[in-house]
Design a protein around this motif. Structure first.
Motif, PDB file in Angstrom:
ATOM      1  N   SER A 108       0.830  -1.210   0.000  1.00  0.00           N
ATOM      2  CA  SER A 108       0.000   0.000   0.000  1.00  0.00           C
ATOM      3  C   SER A 108       0.864   1.259   0.000  1.00  0.00           C
ATOM      4  O   SER A 108       0.577   2.223  -0.721  1.00  0.00           O
ATOM      5  N   VAL A 109       1.927   1.249   0.804  1.00  0.00           N
ATOM      6  CA  VAL A 109       2.835   2.397   0.833  1.00  0.00           C
ATOM      7  C   VAL A 109       3.504   2.581  -0.525  1.00  0.00           C
ATOM      8  O   VAL A 109       3.643   3.712  -1.029  1.00  0.00           O
ATOM      9  N   ASP A 110       3.910   1.479  -1.133  1.00  0.00           N
ATOM     10  CA  ASP A 110       4.540   1.532  -2.454  1.00  0.00           C
ATOM     11  C   ASP A 110       3.611   2.161  -3.481  1.00  0.00           C
ATOM     12  O   ASP A 110       4.013   3.029  -4.260  1.00  0.00           O
ATOM     13  N   ARG A 111       2.356   1.739  -3.499  1.00  0.00           N
ATOM     14  CA  ARG A 111       1.387   2.306  -4.456  1.00  0.00           C
ATOM     15  C   ARG A 111       1.081   3.765  -4.132  1.00  0.00           C
ATOM     16  O   ARG A 111       0.870   4.579  -5.030  1.00  0.00           O
ATOM     17  N   TYR A 112       1.065   4.100  -2.841  1.00  0.00           N
ATOM     18  CA  TYR A 112       0.813   5.482  -2.438  1.00  0.00           C
ATOM     19  C   TYR A 112       1.885   6.412  -2.980  1.00  0.00           C
ATOM     20  O   TYR A 112       1.587   7.472  -3.559  1.00  0.00           O
ATOM     21  N   VAL A 113       3.146   6.039  -2.808  1.00  0.00           N
ATOM     22  CA  VAL A 113       4.238   6.876  -3.308  1.00  0.00           C
ATOM     23  C   VAL A 113       4.216   6.932  -4.835  1.00  0.00           C
ATOM     24  O   VAL A 113       4.430   7.991  -5.433  1.00  0.00           O
ATOM     25  N   ALA A 114       3.940   5.800  -5.486  1.00  0.00           N
ATOM     26  CA  ALA A 114       3.949   5.752  -6.955  1.00  0.00           C
ATOM     27  C   ALA A 114       2.861   6.628  -7.560  1.00  0.00           C
ATOM     28  O   ALA A 114       3.074   7.264  -8.598  1.00  0.00           O
ATOM     29  N   ILE A 115       1.696   6.672  -6.920  1.00  0.00           N
ATOM     30  CA  ILE A 115       0.575   7.438  -7.461  1.00  0.00           C
ATOM     31  C   ILE A 115       0.642   8.910  -7.047  1.00  0.00           C
ATOM     32  O   ILE A 115       0.441   9.813  -7.862  1.00  0.00           O
ATOM     33  N   CYS A 116       0.941   9.149  -5.779  1.00  0.00           N
ATOM     34  CA  CYS A 116       0.876  10.517  -5.250  1.00  0.00           C
ATOM     35  C   CYS A 116       2.164  11.308  -5.467  1.00  0.00           C
ATOM     36  O   CYS A 116       2.126  12.538  -5.544  1.00  0.00           O
ATOM     37  N   TYR A 117       3.298  10.612  -5.556  1.00  0.00           N
ATOM     38  CA  TYR A 117       4.577  11.289  -5.770  1.00  0.00           C
ATOM     39  C   TYR A 117       5.366  10.580  -6.873  1.00  0.00           C
ATOM     40  O   TYR A 117       6.453  10.042  -6.626  1.00  0.00           O
ATOM     41  N   PRO A 118       4.828  10.572  -8.089  1.00  0.00           N
ATOM     42  CA  PRO A 118       5.458   9.787  -9.166  1.00  0.00           C
ATOM     43  C   PRO A 118       6.869  10.255  -9.520  1.00  0.00           C
ATOM     44  O   PRO A 118       7.703   9.436  -9.899  1.00  0.00           O
ATOM     45  N   LEU A 119       7.142  11.552  -9.397  1.00  0.00           N
ATOM     46  CA  LEU A 119       8.469  12.061  -9.758  1.00  0.00           C
ATOM     47  C   LEU A 119       9.530  11.654  -8.731  1.00  0.00           C
ATOM     48  O   LEU A 119      10.711  11.533  -9.062  1.00  0.00           O
ATOM     49  N   HIS A 120       9.104  11.460  -7.478  1.00  0.00           N
ATOM     50  CA  HIS A 120      10.045  11.088  -6.418  1.00  0.00           C
ATOM     51  C   HIS A 120      10.142   9.581  -6.225  1.00  0.00           C
ATOM     52  O   HIS A 120      10.987   9.117  -5.454  1.00  0.00           O
TER      53      HIS A 120
END
Length: 328
Positions: free
Chosen positions: A123-135
């Motif tokens: 869930s954390v992985d998908r959160y970062v990928a969707i909400c902070y794609p550039l980072h």
């Protein structure tokens, strides 16, 4: 009359301290065990395919897939160890000794704890990928994910030691008779288990997924707008679709998890004691069934898994250079 009573005991020579044999008729036991052992076998095989796929094919060595690999390992041990021993514990007298009973309880705590927190990491992985794609490429590296997975398994085994500490100090303290393997967690470890392995992870997953859902909807609207369609179409359209599809897969994974685990933890939450009864067994085994459903979800939503299974089943995996096969 005494002889007849003795035949119902697990250990007839221990008349005053032996447990009674399970009351299932042999035909019912054979049918039940056959069905449940088949589910156990399917669980182990499907998750073994996940483990082989992600481990073997170099193209699948991504941070997200490493987390899926960790989840597959925990689900594999559910099918290989927890399901068969739970079936044995319910339908037969426990003759494996107190040490094996304590070890079984330790494996239950470690594997189940690792499984749920693997879903949290996904869930954390998908959160970062969707909400902070550039980072995402800098924040979620392959090495960091591997460290997180190792730390997760270490914490899971440590928590399991906490739950089993009373049994380790005094093996067999929960048993009311000889021939059973029963786990009774005291109030403080039980409360910790409820909070740490259900309330906290489920709350974290739901909050993160709601955030992912809101951002995904806003991105979809932006992609449909006439002002920004050119920007999204040229560079990020394919990536966004891939990330959103992974987020939908996570959503299904979370819903299935809640359906499988909520009944058991709801009973724990209201303080109902779950002893070795058929109803308790069905609630526990429903939790284990979640490990069988996870790889089916992958097969339904991930084309790379279906391609990898085809290569493995047809033994193309044995050919030189199969590690470099294009699956994505």
């Amino acid at each position: 009359m005494e002889i007849q009573d003795r035949t119902d005991l697990c250990f007839p020579h221990l008349l005053n301290s032996s447990c009674r044999k399970p009351t299932l008729h042999w035909s019912e036991a054979v049918l039940l065990n056959s069905v449940l052992l088949f589910i156990s076998l399917i669980t182990a095989v499907l998750n073994l395919l996940i483990i082989i796929s992600v481990s073997h094919f170099r193209q699948l060595h991504t941070p997200t897939n490493i987390l899926l690999l960790s989840l597959g390992v925990s689900d594999f041990f559910v099918g290989l160890l927890l399901m068969p021993f739970e079936i044995y514990r319910f339908t037969f007298c426990w003759i494996l000794g107190e040490a094996m009973c304590v070890l079984f309880g330790f494996f239950i705590g470690t594997i189940i704890c690792a499984s749920i927190w693997n879903i949290v990491l996904i869930s954390v992985d998908r959160y970062v990928a969707i909400c902070y794609p550039l980072h995402y490429p800098t924040r979620v590296s392959l090495m960091r994910v591997k460290y997180c997975v190792c730390l997760r398994w270490f914490c899971a085994s440590s928590c399991s030691l906490l739950y089993a500490k009373d049994e380790l100090i005094q093996p067999g303290r929960s048993k009311s008779c000889i021939g059973e393997c029963k786990f009774i967690i005291s109030y403080i470890p039980g409360t910790f288990d409820l909070i740490f392995n259900f309330i906290l992870p489920v709350t974290t997953i739901i909050v993160l997924y709601l955030r992912v859902f809101v951002v995904a909807v806003s991105q979809a609207r932006a992609m449909r707008s006439h002002i920004t369609v050119a920007l999204f179409h040229s560079a990020t359209s394919g990536t966004k679709k891939s990330e959103l599809k992974a987020a939908r897969t996570l959503g299904v994974l979370v819903v299935v998890y809640l359906m499988c685990y909520c009944p058991y933890y709801c009973y724990s939450l209201v303080g109902i004691s779950l002893t070795n009864t058929p109803y308790a067994f069905s609630l526990v085994f429903l939790c284990y069934v979640n490990s069988c459903l996870n790889p089916l979800i992958y097969a339904l939503f991930y084309p790379w898994f279906r391609k990898a299974v085809k290569v493995i089943v047809t033994l193309q995996i044995l050919q030189p250079g199969s590690r470099e096969a294009k699956l994505l």
